[in-house]
Scaffold this motif. Sequence first.
Motif, mmCIF file in Angstrom:
data_model
loop_
_atom_site.group_PDB
_atom_site.id
_atom_site.type_symbol
_atom_site.label_atom_id
_atom_site.label_comp_id
_atom_site.label_asym_id
_atom_site.label_seq_id
_atom_site.Cartn_x
_atom_site.Cartn_y
_atom_site.Cartn_z
ATOM 1 N N VAL A 84 69.205 34.966 -104.764
ATOM 2 C CA VAL A 84 70.278 34.286 -105.478
ATOM 3 C C VAL A 84 69.864 32.832 -105.695
ATOM 4 O O VAL A 84 69.477 32.140 -104.747
ATOM 5 C CB VAL A 84 71.590 34.338 -104.661
ATOM 6 N N ARG A 85 69.971 32.367 -106.931
ATOM 7 C CA ARG A 85 69.593 30.994 -107.263
ATOM 8 C C ARG A 85 70.841 30.121 -107.401
ATOM 9 O O ARG A 85 71.737 30.436 -108.178
ATOM 10 C CB ARG A 85 68.806 30.972 -108.581
ATOM 11 N N LEU A 86 70.880 29.030 -106.635
ATOM 12 C CA LEU A 86 71.916 28.020 -106.801
ATOM 13 C C LEU A 86 71.486 27.108 -107.945
ATOM 14 O O LEU A 86 70.470 26.421 -107.849
ATOM 15 C CB LEU A 86 72.100 27.218 -105.511
ATOM 16 N N VAL A 87 72.249 27.111 -109.029
ATOM 17 C CA VAL A 87 71.873 26.394 -110.248
ATOM 18 C C VAL A 87 72.559 25.030 -110.270
ATOM 19 O O VAL A 87 73.783 24.941 -110.181
ATOM 20 C CB VAL A 87 72.265 27.206 -111.494
ATOM 21 N N SER A 88 71.748 23.975 -110.406
ATOM 22 C CA SER A 88 72.307 22.627 -110.498
ATOM 23 C C SER A 88 72.090 22.005 -111.873
ATOM 24 O O SER A 88 72.689 20.987 -112.205
ATOM 25 C CB SER A 88 71.689 21.723 -109.422
ATOM 26 N N GLU A 89 71.218 22.631 -112.680
ATOM 27 C CA GLU A 89 70.978 22.139 -114.037
ATOM 28 C C GLU A 89 70.486 23.300 -114.894
ATOM 29 O O GLU A 89 69.999 24.303 -114.370
ATOM 30 C CB GLU A 89 69.955 20.994 -114.029
ATOM 31 N N LEU A 99 72.527 34.275 -110.252
ATOM 32 C CA LEU A 99 72.665 32.835 -110.442
ATOM 33 C C LEU A 99 74.087 32.435 -110.097
ATOM 34 O O LEU A 99 75.039 33.133 -110.469
ATOM 35 C CB LEU A 99 72.388 32.465 -111.903
ATOM 36 N N ILE A 100 74.240 31.310 -109.403
ATOM 37 C CA ILE A 100 75.581 30.793 -109.096
ATOM 38 C C ILE A 100 75.618 29.288 -109.387
ATOM 39 O O ILE A 100 74.611 28.594 -109.253
ATOM 40 C CB ILE A 100 76.001 31.053 -107.630
ATOM 41 N N THR A 101 76.786 28.799 -109.792
ATOM 42 C CA THR A 101 76.957 27.357 -109.980
ATOM 43 C C THR A 101 78.438 27.010 -109.946
ATOM 44 O O THR A 101 79.283 27.869 -110.208
ATOM 45 C CB THR A 101 76.333 26.874 -111.302
ATOM 46 N N ASP A 102 78.726 25.739 -109.617
ATOM 47 C CA ASP A 102 80.091 25.231 -109.766
ATOM 48 C C ASP A 102 80.098 24.029 -110.704
ATOM 49 O O ASP A 102 81.052 23.254 -110.730
ATOM 50 C CB ASP A 102 80.700 24.871 -108.403
ATOM 51 N N ARG A 103 79.025 23.911 -111.488
ATOM 52 C CA ARG A 103 78.912 22.776 -112.411
ATOM 53 C C ARG A 103 79.328 23.197 -113.812
ATOM 54 O O ARG A 103 78.769 24.148 -114.375
ATOM 55 C CB ARG A 103 77.474 22.259 -112.433
ATOM 56 N N LEU A 108 75.387 30.382 -117.333
ATOM 57 C CA LEU A 108 74.501 31.288 -116.594
ATOM 58 C C LEU A 108 74.275 32.548 -117.413
ATOM 59 O O LEU A 108 75.204 33.086 -118.012
ATOM 60 C CB LEU A 108 75.125 31.674 -115.256
ATOM 61 N N ALA A 109 73.037 33.044 -117.432
ATOM 62 C CA ALA A 109 72.712 34.210 -118.257
ATOM 63 C C ALA A 109 71.809 35.173 -117.503
ATOM 64 O O ALA A 109 70.822 34.757 -116.895
ATOM 65 C CB ALA A 109 72.029 33.762 -119.550
ATOM 66 N N VAL A 110 72.152 36.456 -117.561
ATOM 67 C CA VAL A 110 71.247 37.507 -117.081
ATOM 68 C C VAL A 110 70.973 38.453 -118.244
ATOM 69 O O VAL A 110 71.798 38.652 -119.131
ATOM 70 C CB VAL A 110 71.818 38.287 -115.881
ATOM 71 N N SER A 111 69.784 39.016 -118.228
ATOM 72 C CA SER A 111 69.298 39.881 -119.301
ATOM 73 C C SER A 111 69.399 41.337 -118.853
ATOM 74 O O SER A 111 69.086 41.659 -117.708
ATOM 75 C CB SER A 111 67.839 39.504 -119.598
#
Length: 256
Positions: A84-89, A99-103, A108-111
């Motif tokens: 799981v990737r924490l996304v900051s940008e 993918l996870i984010t609170d920004r 976020l995109a999955v194929s």
Amino acid sequence: MANDPSTHPMFRRPAIFAPFPRLVAAESTRHGGISPAPYASLNLGKSTDDAPSNTTENRRRLCAALGFTPEQMAWSKQVHEDRVRLVSEPGGAEGFDALITDRPGILLAVSIADCTPILIFDAQHNAVAAIHSGWPGTAARITEKTLNSMRDQFGTRGEDCFAYIGTCIDECSFEVGEEVAVKFDAAHKRFDKDKGKYFVDLKQANAAQVLAFGVPENQIGISPYSTVLNNDDYFSHRKEKGITGRMMAVIGMREQ
């Protein structure tokens, strides 16, 4: 598709997220792009033999229809594992299937092209997740691990979440051998004596992980569509024998 008010030719919006105007969530179809056959027409996958200029334009069209730009997307090269990737940008990565984010302002995109996309929204913390879960990811409990990561990072609780289990290969089309079937609970597989094969239900297997985290059943939406049975609207890697395009499932919060 034209009679469904929640749809656009290029995507369907999961109804479960309708109460949240700042939330953007969608699952693309195969319509409205510029790619030629066998990728016709909205191929969003960079890993295909389609011309990169086509997939770039298709991504631009999808993002524009959703009120984002491709520069706001976050994705990863997917590997059918459980990281799981924490996304900051925005931008790309490699080796993650969730993918996870609170920004806000990040899409976020999955194929996908038969695997199960899962989109999650934590309405308390305005956090989102996009998950790519084929049979290896489902067996490795990637959806459960993603929800646990959201809990650890954002304080996410099941009762605050809304989830969508997206369009994928349906149970009646997902024929597997015993070496795959053994990885699934009895509730999510059946044995067909005539064919000597098992059939696995990826939607229900992932929904069970969402329920187990404490998300109420009435806050979970499950796609009624199948990549195989509804191949006119969706790409299917299995039905089209590997020569096909890719859809995307996307989720993000608009900036205030």
